[in-house]
Design a protein around this motif. Structure first.
Motif, PDB file in Angstrom:
ATOM      1  N   GLY A   1       0.814  -1.205   0.000  1.00  0.00           N
ATOM      2  CA  GLY A   1       0.000   0.000   0.000  1.00  0.00           C
ATOM      3  C   GLY A   1       0.850   1.258   0.000  1.00  0.00           C
ATOM      4  N   LEU A   2       0.280   2.356  -0.544  1.00  0.00           N
ATOM      5  CA  LEU A   2       0.953   3.644  -0.597  1.00  0.00           C
ATOM      6  C   LEU A   2      -0.011   4.746  -0.167  1.00  0.00           C
ATOM      7  CD1 LEU A   2       2.635   3.387  -4.137  1.00  0.00           C
ATOM      8  CD2 LEU A   2       3.811   3.178  -1.928  1.00  0.00           C
ATOM      9  N   ALA A   3       0.536   5.797   0.425  1.00  0.00           N
ATOM     10  CA  ALA A   3      -0.235   7.004   0.730  1.00  0.00           C
ATOM     11  C   ALA A   3       0.715   8.192   0.626  1.00  0.00           C
ATOM     12  CB  ALA A   3      -0.848   6.930   2.123  1.00  0.00           C
ATOM     13  N   TYR A   4       0.188   9.359   0.269  1.00  0.00           N
ATOM     14  CA  TYR A   4       1.039  10.525   0.074  1.00  0.00           C
ATOM     15  C   TYR A   4       0.487  11.729   0.812  1.00  0.00           C
ATOM     16  CZ  TYR A   4       4.133  13.799  -2.367  1.00  0.00           C
ATOM     17  OH  TYR A   4       5.093  14.749  -2.671  1.00  0.00           O
ATOM     18  N   ASP A   5       1.362  12.399   1.542  1.00  0.00           N
ATOM     19  CA  ASP A   5       1.055  13.650   2.230  1.00  0.00           C
ATOM     20  C   ASP A   5       1.655  14.765   1.387  1.00  0.00           C
ATOM     21  OD1 ASP A   5       0.819  15.847   3.890  1.00  0.00           O
ATOM     22  OD2 ASP A   5       2.361  15.163   5.307  1.00  0.00           O
ATOM     23  N   SER A   6       0.834  15.430   0.572  1.00  0.00           N
ATOM     24  CA  SER A   6       1.358  16.439  -0.351  1.00  0.00           C
ATOM     25  C   SER A   6       1.876  17.672   0.385  1.00  0.00           C
ATOM     26  CB  SER A   6       0.285  16.839  -1.367  1.00  0.00           C
ATOM     27  OG  SER A   6      -0.834  17.421  -0.725  1.00  0.00           O
ATOM     28  N   LYS A   7       1.278  18.009   1.529  1.00  0.00           N
ATOM     29  CA  LYS A   7       1.752  19.171   2.294  1.00  0.00           C
ATOM     30  C   LYS A   7       3.121  18.900   2.919  1.00  0.00           C
ATOM     31  CE  LYS A   7      -1.960  19.345   4.836  1.00  0.00           C
ATOM     32  NZ  LYS A   7      -2.980  19.776   5.836  1.00  0.00           N
ATOM     33  N   GLY A   8       3.276  17.727   3.469  1.00  0.00           N
ATOM     34  CA  GLY A   8       4.545  17.382   4.112  1.00  0.00           C
ATOM     35  C   GLY A   8       5.537  16.712   3.200  1.00  0.00           C
ATOM     36  N   GLN A   9       5.144  16.488   1.932  1.00  0.00           N
ATOM     37  CA  GLN A   9       6.018  15.820   0.957  1.00  0.00           C
ATOM     38  C   GLN A   9       6.534  14.492   1.497  1.00  0.00           C
ATOM     39  OE1 GLN A   9       6.920  17.527  -2.391  1.00  0.00           O
ATOM     40  NE2 GLN A   9       4.914  18.115  -1.602  1.00  0.00           N
ATOM     41  N   ARG A  10       5.607  13.692   2.023  1.00  0.00           N
ATOM     42  CA  ARG A  10       5.983  12.392   2.587  1.00  0.00           C
ATOM     43  C   ARG A  10       5.217  11.288   1.880  1.00  0.00           C
ATOM     44  NH1 ARG A  10       4.479  12.714   8.736  1.00  0.00           N
ATOM     45  NH2 ARG A  10       2.601  13.666   7.813  1.00  0.00           N
ATOM     46  N   LEU A  11       5.932  10.223   1.527  1.00  0.00           N
ATOM     47  CA  LEU A  11       5.316   9.035   0.947  1.00  0.00           C
ATOM     48  C   LEU A  11       5.322   7.937   2.003  1.00  0.00           C
ATOM     49  CD1 LEU A  11       4.250   7.672  -1.707  1.00  0.00           C
ATOM     50  CD2 LEU A  11       6.585   6.818  -2.014  1.00  0.00           C
ATOM     51  N   PHE A  12       4.165   7.351   2.253  1.00  0.00           N
ATOM     52  CA  PHE A  12       4.044   6.257   3.212  1.00  0.00           C
ATOM     53  C   PHE A  12       3.910   4.942   2.446  1.00  0.00           C
ATOM     54  CE2 PHE A  12       2.435  10.018   5.334  1.00  0.00           C
ATOM     55  CZ  PHE A  12       3.070   9.964   6.571  1.00  0.00           C
ATOM     56  N   VAL A  13       4.645   3.938   2.898  1.00  0.00           N
ATOM     57  CA  VAL A  13       4.664   2.637   2.232  1.00  0.00           C
ATOM     58  C   VAL A  13       4.308   1.561   3.241  1.00  0.00           C
ATOM     59  CG1 VAL A  13       6.041   1.006   0.884  1.00  0.00           C
ATOM     60  CG2 VAL A  13       6.484   3.474   0.692  1.00  0.00           C
TER      61      VAL A  13
END
Length: 306
Positions: free
Chosen positions: A170-182
């Motif tokens: 799975g993936l998720a992205y925090d565009s404000k914090g520029q963080r990719l979660f895996v």
């Protein structure tokens, strides 16, 4: 009762209790039961300042997507086109879906081993995870794209806790914090946070930082992870577990605060979701979910879940 028979009965009862405790630990029954009590106890605290999955009800359930036979996996929201994007892993296709689960467009993918997750990160840009190789690939897709070739993608290889078909799910992205979660599926369940990838502008990837939160992951009472979604309104994470049949909302500190059960009879579901593989949320709060082989669901907030 003879002493020998009595002793045998005690041993059998003790063995049964040990098996029950072992099963409870394996399936995380004790943690789930405690959380369900805590969720009810703290409803007034969280209901108006969180996604609050407890109040979600099924709107579309078990809709077979025409044009897709099997291996539907992953889901992300495209805000530019107000559509959903998914992938299939066996024959590697990129799919665009309407918000009511109609297939709008498909593009073949070449050079991908086992694509399991996809995440929108910027206009025309998506990160795709290859589960077995533990690679993350940034691809650009436009109206003119006819084939998605992994060879031309910006790539990042991690190879963390590699163990075959239990990798990046799975993936998720925090565009404000520029963080990719895996999300690592299981053995062990993990959520990694990556800074420095993807690089959506010009230039090469620099200063990539990978971190994890062991305490948060230990609090996850799910057996596996199938998908993630980062809610930027509340800075909360949604985690989907196929084996545990639930979606769990985590607060900023990674504490579980609400859940949506994917079992028959819960949240208006007529049948249990068979194999939940992908999840995302639209700007209006609608939760979209896909399940193998080719099933589509939506959940909306309104009314109290059973």
């Amino acid at each position: 009762m003879p002493r020998r028979s009595k002793g045998l009965l005690i041993l059998l009862v003790a063995a049964a209790l040990l098996l029950a405790v072992a099963a409870g630990q394996h399936y995380r029954f004790f943690e789930q039961s405690w959380f369900e009590f805590r969720q009810w106890q703290h409803a007034s605290q969280w209901k108006d300042r969180s996604v609050w999955l407890r109040d979600y009800q099924a709107a579309i359930q078990g809709k077979a997507i025409e044009g897709i036979d099997d291996d539907l996996s992953a889901l992300t929201f495209n805000p530019d086109r107000n559509t959903l994007v998914a992938v299939t892993n066996a024959n590697s296709r990129w799919l665009e879906l309407s918000l009511d689960g109609e297939l709008l467009r498909e593009i073949p993918m070449e050079g991908f081993g086992d694509p399991e997750a996809i995440e929108y990160v910027a206009p025309g840009l998506y990160v795709i995870s290859d589960e077995r190789t533990q690679q993350l690939l940034l691809v650009r897709i436009g109206d003119e794209t006819r084939v998605i070739d992994a060879a031309g993608a910006q790539q990042l290889s991690l190879a963390i806790d590699r163990n075959g078909n239990k990798g990046f799910e799975g993936l998720a992205y925090d565009s404000k914090g520029q963080r990719l979660f895996v999300a690592k599926e299981r053995d062990p369940v993990r959520i990694y946070e990556i800074e420095g990838f993807p690089q959506t502008g010009t230039g090469q990837v620099l200063d990539v930082k990978v971190s994890e939160d062991a305490e948060r992951d230990a609090r996850l009472f799910v057996r596996d992870l199938s998908s993630l979604h980062y809610d930027e309104k509340y800075d909360h994470m949604l985690v989907l577990s196929d084996e545990s049949r639930m979606v769990v909302e985590l607060d900023k500190e990674g504490h579980p605060i609400s859940q949506l059960l994917l079992r028959a009879g819960a949240h208006g579901l007529d049948d249990t979701v068979p194999q939940a593989e992908g999840m995302t949320m639209g700007p209006d709060g609608t939760l979209y979910l896909v399940s193998e082989p080719n099933l589509f669901y939506t959940f909306v907030r309104g009314g109290k879940a059973p």
